[in-house]
Design a protein around this motif. Structure first.
Motif, short mmCIF file in Angstrom:
data_model
loop_
_atom_site.label_atom_id
_atom_site.label_comp_id
_atom_site.label_asym_id
_atom_site.label_seq_id
_atom_site.Cartn_x
_atom_site.Cartn_y
_atom_site.Cartn_z
N LEU A 69 -27.46 -56.95 27.87
CA LEU A 69 -27.24 -58.10 28.77
C LEU A 69 -26.09 -57.82 29.74
CD1 LEU A 69 -27.69 -61.11 26.34
CD2 LEU A 69 -29.16 -60.53 28.27
N LEU A 70 -25.03 -57.23 29.24
CA LEU A 70 -23.89 -56.92 30.11
C LEU A 70 -24.23 -55.83 31.12
CD1 LEU A 70 -20.95 -57.12 27.56
CD2 LEU A 70 -21.56 -58.78 29.32
N GLU A 71 -25.01 -54.83 30.70
CA GLU A 71 -25.45 -53.78 31.64
C GLU A 71 -26.34 -54.36 32.73
OE1 GLU A 71 -27.25 -50.76 29.23
OE2 GLU A 71 -25.32 -50.18 28.35
N LEU A 72 -27.21 -55.27 32.34
CA LEU A 72 -28.09 -55.94 33.31
C LEU A 72 -27.26 -56.75 34.30
CD1 LEU A 72 -31.08 -56.45 34.05
CD2 LEU A 72 -30.97 -58.45 32.56
N ALA A 73 -26.28 -57.47 33.80
CA ALA A 73 -25.41 -58.25 34.68
C ALA A 73 -24.61 -57.34 35.60
CB ALA A 73 -24.47 -59.12 33.85
N PRO A 111 -37.45 -56.20 19.89
CA PRO A 111 -38.19 -57.06 20.83
C PRO A 111 -37.29 -57.66 21.92
CG PRO A 111 -38.80 -57.58 18.57
CD PRO A 111 -37.66 -56.63 18.51
N LEU A 112 -36.08 -58.02 21.56
CA LEU A 112 -35.15 -58.55 22.57
C LEU A 112 -34.78 -57.49 23.59
CD1 LEU A 112 -32.74 -60.68 20.35
CD2 LEU A 112 -34.53 -61.49 21.87
N LEU A 113 -34.53 -56.28 23.11
CA LEU A 113 -34.20 -55.19 24.04
C LEU A 113 -35.37 -54.88 24.96
CD1 LEU A 113 -32.26 -52.87 21.58
CD2 LEU A 113 -31.30 -54.20 23.45
N THR A 114 -36.58 -54.94 24.41
CA THR A 114 -37.78 -54.73 25.24
C THR A 114 -37.92 -55.84 26.27
OG1 THR A 114 -38.85 -53.68 23.34
CG2 THR A 114 -40.27 -54.38 25.14
N ALA A 117 -35.28 -55.22 28.95
CA ALA A 117 -35.68 -54.10 29.79
C ALA A 117 -36.85 -54.47 30.69
CB ALA A 117 -36.05 -52.90 28.92
N GLY A 118 -37.80 -55.27 30.17
CA GLY A 118 -38.93 -55.72 30.97
C GLY A 118 -38.51 -56.62 32.10
N SER A 119 -37.57 -57.50 31.85
CA SER A 119 -37.08 -58.37 32.91
C SER A 119 -36.30 -57.58 33.95
CB SER A 119 -36.22 -59.51 32.35
OG SER A 119 -35.03 -58.99 31.81
#
Length: 125
Positions: A69-73, A111-114, A117-119
């Motif tokens: 989540l932090l990497e995505l942000a 599943p959360l990581l997937t 990553a999908g989002s």
């Protein structure tokens, strides 16, 4: 037996001391008058996209889902002068916190990581 005047005098003294201690405690907790700046030692604060505030222990930084989540942000631009905002809603963040607090294994995190990553792929394309 203590007279009424002495009891009143002692009560006022204790009220003043309590007020002074309360001010001292509040000034160490709140930096300025803004309650949003309340910090707890050993924790960090993140906000979701719907502006819900989460105070999380620093240990949560070791979790793969929180790191994702932090990497995505970070990839989509962290605010430079505002609070740290992760790109998920309150329900998702509450679910993540529940999973971490119950010490789930990595199989439950996949599943959360997937999903994260999908989002990420969907929003970058």
């Amino acid at each position: 037996m203590i007279s009424t005047k002495k009891l009143i005098k002692l009560a006022r003294k204790w009220q003043k001391l309590a007020a002074i201690r309360q001010k001292r405690i509040m000034s160490t907790i709140f930096k300025g008058d803004d309650a949003e700046k309340c910090y707890v030692k050993g924790h960090f604060i993140v906000y979701t996209v719907d502006h819900k505030r989460f105070v999380l222990p620093l240990v949560y930084l070791n979790n793969n889902v929180v790191q994702a989540l932090l990497e995505l942000a970070e990839e989509f631009g962290l605010p430079t002068n505002g609070p740290l905002t992760v790109l998920c809603d309150t329900a998702f963040m509450e679910y993540v916190v529940t999973l971490i607090s119950h010490n789930v294994n990595e199989d439950a995190e996949r599943p959360l990581l997937t999903l994260i990553a999908g989002s990420h792929r969907a929003s970058s394309s």
